[in-house]
Design an enzyme around this catalytic site. Structure first.
Site, mmCIF file in Angstrom:
data_model
loop_
_atom_site.group_PDB
_atom_site.id
_atom_site.type_symbol
_atom_site.label_atom_id
_atom_site.label_comp_id
_atom_site.label_asym_id
_atom_site.label_seq_id
_atom_site.Cartn_x
_atom_site.Cartn_y
_atom_site.Cartn_z
ATOM 1 N N TYR A 1 -12.304 -1.932 -3.199
ATOM 2 C CA TYR A 1 -12.888 -2.011 -2.151
ATOM 3 C C TYR A 1 -14.745 -1.662 -2.502
ATOM 4 O O TYR A 1 -14.953 -1.229 -1.416
ATOM 5 C CB TYR A 1 -11.659 -0.712 -1.245
ATOM 6 N N LYS B 1 0.763 -1.035 -0.082
ATOM 7 C CA LYS B 1 0.159 -0.486 0.189
ATOM 8 C C LYS B 1 1.069 1.128 0.144
ATOM 9 O O LYS B 1 2.010 0.836 0.197
ATOM 10 C CB LYS B 1 -1.249 -0.042 1.037
ATOM 11 N N ASN C 1 -2.152 0.665 6.717
ATOM 12 C CA ASN C 1 -1.857 -0.917 7.735
ATOM 13 C C ASN C 1 -0.865 -1.722 6.563
ATOM 14 O O ASN C 1 -0.118 -2.933 6.246
ATOM 15 C CB ASN C 1 -2.733 -1.981 7.589
ATOM 16 N N GLU D 1 -9.913 -10.298 -7.522
ATOM 17 C CA GLU D 1 -9.085 -9.312 -7.160
ATOM 18 C C GLU D 1 -8.056 -9.792 -8.779
ATOM 19 O O GLU D 1 -7.117 -8.417 -8.724
ATOM 20 C CB GLU D 1 -8.423 -8.623 -5.858
ATOM 21 N N HIS E 1 -2.432 -5.719 1.772
ATOM 22 C CA HIS E 1 -3.622 -5.701 1.712
ATOM 23 C C HIS E 1 -3.542 -7.565 1.191
ATOM 24 O O HIS E 1 -2.873 -8.051 0.435
ATOM 25 C CB HIS E 1 -4.455 -5.190 0.459
HETATM 26 P P1 RTP Z 1 -7.492 -5.948 3.316
HETATM 27 O O1 RTP Z 1 -8.729 -6.334 3.017
HETATM 28 O O2 RTP Z 1 -6.440 -5.100 3.302
HETATM 29 O O3 RTP Z 1 -5.782 -7.080 3.207
HETATM 30 O O4 RTP Z 1 -7.382 -5.090 5.060
HETATM 31 P P2 RTP Z 1 -7.967 -6.663 6.239
HETATM 32 O O5 RTP Z 1 -9.008 -7.610 5.518
HETATM 33 O O6 RTP Z 1 -6.916 -7.485 7.430
HETATM 34 O O7 RTP Z 1 -9.137 -6.131 6.819
HETATM 35 P P3 RTP Z 1 -10.809 -5.156 5.824
HETATM 36 O O8 RTP Z 1 -11.309 -5.345 7.214
HETATM 37 O O9 RTP Z 1 -10.862 -5.796 4.643
HETATM 38 O O10 RTP Z 1 -10.163 -3.395 5.591
HETATM 39 C C1 RTP Z 1 -9.803 -3.110 4.731
HETATM 40 C C2 RTP Z 1 -9.068 -2.168 4.525
HETATM 41 O O11 RTP Z 1 -9.554 -1.245 5.045
HETATM 42 C C3 RTP Z 1 -8.604 -0.102 6.377
HETATM 43 N N1 RTP Z 1 -9.565 -0.136 7.514
HETATM 44 N N2 RTP Z 1 -9.359 1.182 7.618
HETATM 45 N N3 RTP Z 1 -10.091 3.190 10.133
HETATM 46 C C4 RTP Z 1 -11.049 1.966 10.052
HETATM 47 O O12 RTP Z 1 -10.812 1.862 10.163
HETATM 48 C C5 RTP Z 1 -10.341 0.881 9.048
HETATM 49 N N4 RTP Z 1 -10.799 0.018 9.130
HETATM 50 C C6 RTP Z 1 -10.039 -1.195 7.800
HETATM 51 C C7 RTP Z 1 -7.619 -0.729 6.517
HETATM 52 O O13 RTP Z 1 -6.484 -0.989 5.100
HETATM 53 C C8 RTP Z 1 -8.310 -2.371 6.510
HETATM 54 O O14 RTP Z 1 -6.467 -3.379 5.490
HETATM 55 MG MG MG Z 2 -10.034 -7.657 3.756
#
Ligand code: RTP
Ligand code: MG
Length: 140
Positions: free
Chosen positions: A51, A11, A114, A128, A117
């Site tokens: 997203y 990212k 973070n 994807e 992804h």
């Molecule tokens: P990713 O999809 O990016 O691999 O990450 P993930 O599964 O661990 O997390 P997900 O719940 O799918 O959330 C996608 C991305 O959204 C951002 N996020 N921001 N500000 C917040 O509370 C928040 N929560 C999620 C993060 O960049 C997350 O990786």
């Molecule tokens: Mg995710």
């Protein structure tokens, strides 16, 4: 376990800090092979499509702005159980919860910024990968 492919993004917070090589080393050390990779700069609209599943979440607009704020590195990783293995190497979404030694524990700046992804299931991995790469670009 079968050979599997997953989609990964390094990212903007990580490309900005020149962490591409350090993150790729973590993937390769875990036995994941980088079978496709390109550096691109998404528009906010392109990030929004990627997203779309999070469109109703409060952080969606901020997330799309962030993903379009600098180049990303889009990748396809291949290995035994690659989807689960990649998520293990990434660590928890919130770096405060990520296990020691994971990418997010070492490099992530916040729950939003973070560093990486990774796809969460075979179906999402296929969608994807197809959004970013043609079949000819996947070199196993
Ligand atoms: P990713 O999809 O990016 O691999 O990450 P993930 O599964 O661990 O997390 P997900 O719940 O799918 O959330 C996608 C991305 O959204 C951002 N996020 N921001 N500000 C917040 O509370 C928040 N929560 C999620 C993060 O960049 C997350 O990786
Ligand atoms: Mg995710």
């Amino acid at each position: 376990m079968a050979l599997e492919r997953t989609f990964s993004i390094i990212k903007p917070d990580a490309t900005r800090r020149n962490l591409t090589g350090a993150i790729n080393a973590k993937f390769e050390e875990a036995g994941l092979r980088i079978v496709a990779q390109k550096r691109i700069h998404l528009t906010k609209a392109q990030a929004g499509v990627f997203y779309a599943v999070h469109a109703e979440r409060p952080f969606y607009d901020e997330l799309c702005e962030f993903m379009a704020s600098a180049p990303i590195v889009a990748q396809v990783l291949e290995g035994e159980g690659a989807i689960a293995k990649n998520r293990e190497v990434m660590g928890a979404t919130n770096p405060a919860d990520a296990a020691a030694g994971t990418i997010r524990a070492e490099f992530a700046e916040s729950v939003g910024e973070n560093s990486v992804h990774g796809s969460d299931a075979p179906e999402t991995a296929a969608v994807e990968i197809a959004y970013f790469f043609s079949g000819l670009e996947l070199v196993g």
